[in-house]
Design a protein around this motif. Structure first.
Motif, PDB file in Angstrom:
ATOM      1  N   ASN A  76      21.665  70.556 -14.835  1.00 22.66           N
ATOM      2  CA  ASN A  76      22.215  71.907 -14.552  1.00 22.66           C
ATOM      3  C   ASN A  76      20.686  72.357 -13.768  1.00 22.66           C
ATOM      4  N   LEU A  77      20.094  71.343 -13.235  1.00 25.61           N
ATOM      5  CA  LEU A  77      18.567  72.052 -13.339  1.00 25.61           C
ATOM      6  C   LEU A  77      18.972  72.734 -11.353  1.00 25.61           C
ATOM      7  N   PRO A  78      20.125  71.868 -10.102  1.00 22.83           N
ATOM      8  CA  PRO A  78      20.228  71.667  -9.204  1.00 22.83           C
ATOM      9  C   PRO A  78      20.448  73.215  -8.772  1.00 22.83           C
ATOM     10  N   LYS A  79      21.059  73.610  -9.681  1.00 20.74           N
ATOM     11  CA  LYS A  79      21.812  74.980  -9.315  1.00 20.74           C
ATOM     12  C   LYS A  79      20.379  76.255  -9.891  1.00 20.74           C
ATOM     13  N   LEU A  80      20.120  76.244 -10.714  1.00 23.55           N
ATOM     14  CA  LEU A  80      19.021  76.375 -11.062  1.00 23.55           C
ATOM     15  C   LEU A  80      17.465  76.551  -9.940  1.00 23.55           C
ATOM     16  N   LEU A  81      17.429  75.219  -9.433  1.00 22.87           N
ATOM     17  CA  LEU A  81      16.317  76.118  -8.210  1.00 22.87           C
ATOM     18  C   LEU A  81      16.950  76.642  -7.320  1.00 22.87           C
ATOM     19  N   ILE A  82      18.538  76.439  -6.773  1.00 20.04           N
ATOM     20  CA  ILE A  82      19.047  77.361  -5.848  1.00 20.04           C
ATOM     21  C   ILE A  82      19.109  78.354  -6.266  1.00 20.04           C
ATOM     22  N   ALA A  83      19.608  78.966  -7.529  1.00 19.85           N
ATOM     23  CA  ALA A  83      19.804  79.815  -7.724  1.00 19.85           C
ATOM     24  C   ALA A  83      17.677  81.160  -7.932  1.00 19.85           C
ATOM     25  N   ILE A  84      16.750  80.500  -8.476  1.00 15.08           N
ATOM     26  CA  ILE A  84      15.867  80.730  -8.362  1.00 15.08           C
ATOM     27  C   ILE A  84      14.924  81.188  -6.620  1.00 15.08           C
ATOM     28  N   GLY A  85      15.548  79.727  -5.282  1.00 13.54           N
ATOM     29  CA  GLY A  85      15.294  79.842  -4.125  1.00 13.54           C
ATOM     30  C   GLY A  85      16.043  81.126  -3.629  1.00 13.54           C
ATOM     31  N   ALA A  86      17.653  81.637  -4.073  1.00 15.94           N
ATOM     32  CA  ALA A  86      18.373  82.684  -3.814  1.00 15.94           C
ATOM     33  C   ALA A  86      17.559  83.874  -4.140  1.00 15.94           C
ATOM     34  N   ILE A  87      17.417  83.637  -5.488  1.00 16.95           N
ATOM     35  CA  ILE A  87      16.004  85.190  -5.700  1.00 16.95           C
ATOM     36  C   ILE A  87      15.087  85.067  -4.983  1.00 16.95           C
ATOM     37  N   ILE A  88      14.776  83.867  -4.296  1.00 13.47           N
ATOM     38  CA  ILE A  88      13.318  84.706  -3.399  1.00 13.47           C
ATOM     39  C   ILE A  88      14.353  85.226  -1.928  1.00 13.47           C
ATOM     40  N   LEU A  89      14.811  84.509  -2.124  1.00 14.61           N
ATOM     41  CA  LEU A  89      15.083  84.832  -0.372  1.00 14.61           C
ATOM     42  C   LEU A  89      15.915  86.470  -0.512  1.00 14.61           C
ATOM     43  N   TYR A  90      16.798  86.626  -1.218  1.00 17.08           N
ATOM     44  CA  TYR A  90      16.907  88.296  -1.643  1.00 17.08           C
ATOM     45  C   TYR A  90      15.646  89.174  -1.915  1.00 17.08           C
ATOM     46  N   THR A  91      14.772  88.761  -2.392  1.00 15.18           N
ATOM     47  CA  THR A  91      13.894  89.442  -2.524  1.00 15.18           C
ATOM     48  C   THR A  91      12.730  89.814  -0.967  1.00 15.18           C
ATOM     49  N   ILE A  92      13.069  88.480  -0.397  1.00  8.96           N
ATOM     50  CA  ILE A  92      12.027  88.720   0.957  1.00  8.96           C
ATOM     51  C   ILE A  92      13.544  89.767   1.855  1.00  8.96           C
ATOM     52  N   VAL A 105      26.447  90.594  -1.437  1.00  9.20           N
ATOM     53  CA  VAL A 105      26.265  88.956  -1.186  1.00  9.20           C
ATOM     54  C   VAL A 105      25.866  88.303  -2.202  1.00  9.20           C
ATOM     55  N   PHE A 106      24.448  88.350  -2.928  1.00  9.95           N
ATOM     56  CA  PHE A 106      23.939  88.081  -3.393  1.00  9.95           C
ATOM     57  C   PHE A 106      24.623  87.490  -4.883  1.00  9.95           C
ATOM     58  N   MET A 107      25.021  88.975  -5.735  1.00 11.86           N
ATOM     59  CA  MET A 107      26.220  88.415  -6.492  1.00 11.86           C
ATOM     60  C   MET A 107      27.346  87.950  -6.191  1.00 11.86           C
ATOM     61  N   VAL A 108      27.838  87.843  -4.915  1.00  9.94           N
ATOM     62  CA  VAL A 108      28.919  86.840  -5.091  1.00  9.94           C
ATOM     63  C   VAL A 108      28.648  85.102  -5.319  1.00  9.94           C
ATOM     64  N   PHE A 109      27.264  85.246  -4.056  1.00  5.74           N
ATOM     65  CA  PHE A 109      26.891  83.267  -4.238  1.00  5.74           C
ATOM     66  C   PHE A 109      26.548  83.129  -5.384  1.00  5.74           C
ATOM     67  N   LEU A 110      26.140  83.724  -6.436  1.00  4.12           N
ATOM     68  CA  LEU A 110      25.440  83.344  -8.008  1.00  4.12           C
ATOM     69  C   LEU A 110      26.900  83.036  -8.628  1.00  4.12           C
ATOM     70  N   PHE A 120      37.326  87.459 -10.835  1.00  7.83           N
ATOM     71  CA  PHE A 120      36.012  88.134 -11.360  1.00  7.83           C
ATOM     72  C   PHE A 120      35.206  88.034 -10.956  1.00  7.83           C
ATOM     73  N   ASN A 121      34.327  87.505  -9.376  1.00  9.41           N
ATOM     74  CA  ASN A 121      33.033  87.246  -8.825  1.00  9.41           C
ATOM     75  C   ASN A 121      33.703  88.350  -7.869  1.00  9.41           C
ATOM     76  N   ILE A 122      34.471  88.747  -7.093  1.00 12.98           N
ATOM     77  CA  ILE A 122      34.683  90.071  -6.200  1.00 12.98           C
ATOM     78  C   ILE A 122      35.144  91.384  -6.916  1.00 12.98           C
ATOM     79  N   ILE A 123      35.547  91.326  -8.573  1.00 13.21           N
ATOM     80  CA  ILE A 123      35.107  92.269  -9.214  1.00 13.21           C
ATOM     81  C   ILE A 123      33.747  92.617 -10.040  1.00 13.21           C
ATOM     82  N   PHE A 124      33.307  91.501 -10.647  1.00 18.44           N
ATOM     83  CA  PHE A 124      31.976  91.943 -11.302  1.00 18.44           C
ATOM     84  C   PHE A 124      30.800  92.418 -10.029  1.00 18.44           C
ATOM     85  N   SER A 125      30.727  91.872  -9.126  1.00 13.70           N
ATOM     86  CA  SER A 125      30.116  91.911  -7.596  1.00 13.70           C
ATOM     87  C   SER A 125      29.536  93.238  -7.450  1.00 13.70           C
TER      88      SER A 125
END
Length: 144
Positions: A76-92, A105-110, A120-125
């Motif tokens: 799961n380490l690659p998923k964690l690193l991608i999620a961290i990158g997505a959070i940084i990109l979201y912030t920018i 879009v961010f929630m759908v991606f995660l 589930f993805n669409i409803i939750f987002s």
């Protein structure tokens, strides 16, 4: 208590204090009773300090090493690193794109990244974005 655990708790406390101390200098609130700009950061930092304290006590009591990785965690380490990158990109991107479409879009991606079904993805987002928007807009009076 493991050295890794102590370093993690210490890092959490340092980062929390880095954000909490300046938040105390923000105005406390408005005349109509709305919370001021320091309310939310102080609340979040207080929760993080409380959880860090609980984790510190657990480290002292259990003497377990919490940072040993098993095969699932290594996978799961690659998923964690991608999620961290997505959070940084979201912030920018938050500076350039409005809250609702960016957060959707961010929630759908995660959710996609972590293997949720599309239904589930669409409803939750949609629900998550709506609840966050409601809380900030109506309860905290923060324009998003």
């Amino acid at each position: 208590m493991s050295k890794d655990g102590l370093m993690f708790v210490g890092a959490c406390v340092i980062v929390t204090l880095f954000f909490m101390i300046p938040a105390f200098s923000f105005p406390g609130g408005t005349t109509d009773g709305a919370p001021g700009p320091g309310y939310f950061p102080i609340l979040v930092c207080s929760v993080i300090l409380l959880l860090s304290t609980i984790l510190f006590i657990q480290y002292l009591r259990d003497h377990k090493k919490y940072f040993q990785q098993n095969e699932t965690q290594k996978k799961n380490l690659p998923k964690l690193l991608i999620a961290i990158g997505a959070i940084i990109l979201y912030t920018i991107l938050f500076m350039f794109i409005p809250f609702i479409p960016l957060t959707l879009v961010f929630m759908v991606f995660l959710n996609w990244l972590f293997g949720r079904t599309w239904r589930f993805n669409i409803i939750f987002s949609v629900v998550f974005t709506g609840v966050i928007y409601f809380v900030f807009n109506n309860l905290l009076h923060v324009m998003l």
